[in-house]
Scaffold this active site. Structure first.
Site, short mmCIF file in Angstrom:
data_model
loop_
_atom_site.label_atom_id
_atom_site.label_comp_id
_atom_site.label_asym_id
_atom_site.label_seq_id
_atom_site.Cartn_x
_atom_site.Cartn_y
_atom_site.Cartn_z
CD GLU A 52 -1.68 -2.34 1.81
OE1 GLU A 52 -2.57 -3.20 1.97
OE2 GLU A 52 -0.48 -2.53 2.17
CG PHE A 114 -10.10 -9.08 11.57
CD1 PHE A 114 -8.87 -9.50 12.08
CD2 PHE A 114 -10.31 -9.14 10.20
CE1 PHE A 114 -7.88 -9.98 11.24
CE2 PHE A 114 -9.32 -9.62 9.35
CZ PHE A 114 -8.10 -10.04 9.86
CD GLN A 115 -7.55 -6.84 7.97
OE1 GLN A 115 -8.43 -6.62 7.14
NE2 GLN A 115 -6.39 -7.38 7.64
CE LYS A 164 -17.56 -5.97 3.29
NZ LYS A 164 -16.85 -7.25 3.53
CG MET A 468 22.89 12.48 3.78
SD MET A 468 24.07 13.59 2.96
CE MET A 468 23.16 14.02 1.49
#
Length: 557
Positions: A52, A114-115, A164, A468
Site C-alpha cells: 500500500e 478485526f482490522q 463497509k 548520507m
C-alpha cells in the site's frame, strides 16, 4: 430514479472528477468497491501495487508529474496504516492526493473489530482534511468535497474512509459537474504589491529564490519574465527544481545545505531576496538568524501561515504565485543590475564543478543520464546522497520533471513515484535514481512495474553504505560508522530478474553508458546496479546549524 450502491457511487464520483488511474490494494472491507471497479475496468485503470505504501507514492508521483489529483485505495487496518508514510510525504510537499479507505461497519466501530483502525484520526495531522463516511447520503458530497480540498489553494492530501455498510447500501445518485477551482487572488492587496514594487526598484543586488509553489501554480513562464524584468539571478530549492530553466545564464543552482556556493554566497551578499512559493525550510536557510544578513526579504506564497513563520519578512504578498507574478510583471518597469549580474558571473567562474566526471561515481552517472536523455526525462529519486547528486547534476529545464520527497525525506519513495509518473506521462522516459539503502526499502514495486510492463528505469547507486548518514558520521561523528555499512551479499541484478525486470551491472563509466542505452530502448523495466565508492560525498555542504555562506567543499577542508 433508480438507486445504486455506495461502491458504484465511489466509481461514478471518480469518473466525474476525471480520474483515469487508481493505485491500490484490495482487502476485506473494501471488497465492494473493488467489485464495482471490476465492472468499470474499461473506464478506470486500477494498478495493483506490491504494498500500500507503493500505491500512495504512485498516486503522489502521478500528481507531481501531471498536476492532477492522484488517487490511491486501501482496505482497513494495516492496509490503511500502510498508506500513512505516503500521505505524510504528499502533505509535506503540498501534493494533491485523495486516499480512499474502507472501514468496518458502523455497528462494529469502536469495538476493536478485526482490522479496525481510526484511520481518519491517525492521518489528521498529515492531511488537509480527513473524513469518515457513516451514511450513504453523505458519500457523494464527501468525495466531491475531498477532491476540491485536495486541489484548491495550497494543495495536499485528503483521506476519505468509508464504512463497509455504506459501500453496500443504496441511494439515488445525481451526477454533478466538478466545481471549477479558481486561483487564489482575493488575498492579493494593492498596498502589498506597491510595497514590493518599490523595494525592487531601489534594490541593486536582488536575488530570486524559486520554490515548489512555482511548479504547483504553473508559474514558470511568469517567473522567467519576472527574472528578466528584475534583472536578477535565480536559485531554487529542491522542490523548485524545473520551475526556472536550469540552462539560463541567470540560474545559479540550488540553495541550502547542499546548494551551490554561487547561490549560497550570492543570497548572502544580496540586498533583496525575493522568495516565491517556498517555505524557508531549515535545509534551505541554515542558521535562520544569519540567513541573507544584508538583504530585505520579500515572500510571495499562497499560504498566509508561511509568512514570517521561519524568517521575518519586510514585505509579503499572499496569493497564487502565477497570479502574483502576472500582476507584478504588468506593473514593473525593466530594471538594470549589470554590476550585480557581472559579480554573479564572477562567482560562477570562481566556483566551478567540484566533482570528477571521468570515472564512475554518482555525479558522473547523473551527468551521463542527462546527456543520453538530452534533459527530457522525468527523474524521480529516493532520499540521500543520490538525491542531492541528481538535483545538482541533472539540468532541469521544465517543471514536473524532478519528483522527490523534500519535506519528509522518505526513503523508498522513488519506485512507486516513478510508476505513477509513467502512468501519468506515458510519453516521457521515467528514471528513478536511488541508493542501495533506499532501493531495498520498496524494491518490491519493481514487481509491479514488471507485472504491467511499465518501462521505468531504476538506477541504483550502490556504495554498500547508507551514504548520507555515513557522510555525517565521517564529518561530525569521528568516523563512528554505527549501523551504516550494508556489507551483505544482496545482488540487485538477480533481484531484478527474480521480480521480472531486466538487470544490468555497471562497474565502469563505459559500462554504465552501455547499460543506459540498453535500458532506454528496452521497452520494459530495467534495474541498473551501479558500483560506486563508499566514501564519496556530496559537496558543497553547510554544517548543521551554520550560516549558508559557510558552505565548504572537500578542497576547503
Amino acid at each position: 430514479m433508480s438507486k445504486i450502491s455506495g461502491s458504484e457511487i465511489v466509481i461514478e464520483c471518480l469518473k466525474e472528477q476525471g480520474v483515469d488511474t487508481v493505485f491500490g490494494y484490495p482487502g476485506g472491507t473494501i471488497l465492494n468497491v473493488y467489485d464495482a471497479l471490476y465492472k468499470h475496468q474499461d473506464e478506470i485503470n486500477h494498478v495493483l501495487t506490491s504494498h500500500e505504501q507503493g500505491a500512495a507514492h504512485a498516486a503522489d508521483g502521478y500528481a507531481r508529474a501531471t498536476g492532477k489529483v492522484g488517487v490511491c485505495m486501501a482496505t482497513s487496518g494495516p492496509g490503511a496504516t500502510n498508506l500513512v508514510t505516503g500521505i505524510a510525504t504528499a502533505y509535506m510537499d503540498s501534493i494533491p492526493v485523495v486516499a480512499i479507505t474502507a472501514n468496518v461497519g458502523v455497528n462494529m466501530l469502536g469495538k476493536d473489530s478485526f482490522q479496525e483502525v481510526d484511520i481518519a484520526g491517525v492521518v489528521m495531522p498529515i492531511t488537509k482534511h480527513s473524513f469518515i463516511v457513516k451514511h450513504i447520503d453523505d458519500l457523494a458530497p464527501t468525495i466531491r468535497r475531498a477532491f476540491k480540498i485536495a486541489k484548491s489553494g495550497r494543495p495536499g492530501p485528503v483521506l476519505v474512509d468509508i464504512t463497509k455498510d455504506v459501500t453496500a447500501a443504496e441511494t439515488e445518485y445525481i451526477p454533478e459537474t466538478p466545481e471549477v477551482i479558481e486561483r487564489k487572488t482575493d488575498t492579493i492587496r494593492e498596498e502589498d504589491v506597491n510595497k514590493v514594487l518599490e523595494m525592487i526598484k531601489v534594490s541593486r543586488r536582488p536575488f530570486i529564490m524559486a520554490g515548489g509553489g512555482c511548479i504547483i501554480s504553473d508559474a514558470s513562464a511568469e517567473l522567467a519574465e519576472f527574472a528578466d524584468k528584475v534583472d536578477a539571478p535565480v536559485c531554487d530549492t529542491l522542490m523548485g527544481k524545473g520551475a526556472f530553466d536550469g540552462r539560463s545564464e541567470r540560474y545559479t543552482g540550488m540553495i541550502g545545505m547542499h546548494g551551490t556556493k554561487v547561490s549560497n554566497l550570492g543570497v548572502s551578499r544580496a540586498d533583496l531576496v525575493i522568495v516565491v512559493g517556498a517555505r524557508f525550510s531549515d535545509r534551505v536557510i541554515g542558521n535562520a538568524s544569519k540567513f541573507a544578513p544584508n538583504a530585505k526579504i520579500i515572500h510571495i506564497d499562497i499560504d498566509a501561515a508561511e509568512i514570517d513563520k521561519n524568517i521575518p519578512t519586510n514585505a509579503s504578498i499572499v496569493g497564487d504565485a502565477k497570479e502574483v507574478l502576472k500582476l507584478l510583471n504588468s506593473k514593473l518597469a525593466a530594471q538594470s543590475n549589470k554590476t550585480w549580474m557581472s559579480e554573479i558571473e564572477d562567482l560562477k567562474k570562481q566556483n566551478p564543478d567540484v566533482y570528477s566526471f571521468d570515472t564512475l561515481n554518482g555525479p558522473a552517472a547523473i551527468k551521463k543520464i542527462y546527456e543520453l536523455t538530452e534533459g527530457d526525462a522525468i527523474i524521480t529519486t529516493d532520499v540521500g546522497q543520490h538525491q542531492m547528486w541528481a538535483a545538482q547534476n541533472y539540468t532541469f529545464k521544465e517543471p514536473r520533471t524532478f519528483l522527490s520527497s523534500g519535506g519528509l525525506g522518505t526513503m523508498g519513495y522513488g519506485v512507486g513515484a516513478a510508476i505513477g509518473a509513467k502512468y501519468g506521462r506515458p510519453d516521457k522516459t521515467v528514471i528513478n535514481i536511488a541508493g542501495d539503502g533506499c532501493f531495498r526499502m520498496n524494491l518490491n514495486e519493481i514487481a509491479t512495474a514488471a507485472r504491467y510492463n511499465v518501462p521505468i528505469i531504476q538506477v541504483v547507486l550502490n556504495n554498500h553504505v547508507l551514504g548520507m548518514v555515513r557522510q555525517w558520521q565521517t564529518l561530525f561523528y569521528d568516523h563512528r560508522y554505527s549501523n551504516t555499512v550494508l556489507d551483505d551479499s544482496v545482488d540487485f541484478v538477480k533481484v531484478a530478474e527474480g521480480l521480472g525486470a531486466m538487470g544490468i551491472r555497471a562497474n565502469t563509466l563505459d559500462e554504465f553508458e552501455a547499460a543506459m542505452k540498453t535500458a532506454l530502448t528496452a521497452g520494459r523495466p530495467v534495474v541498473i546496479d551501479v558500483t560506486i565508492a563508499g566514501d564519496d560525498k556530496v559537496w558543497p555542504m553547510v554544517a548543521p546549524g551554520a550560516a549558508i555562506d559557510t558552505c565548504f567543499s572537500e578542497d576547503d577542508m
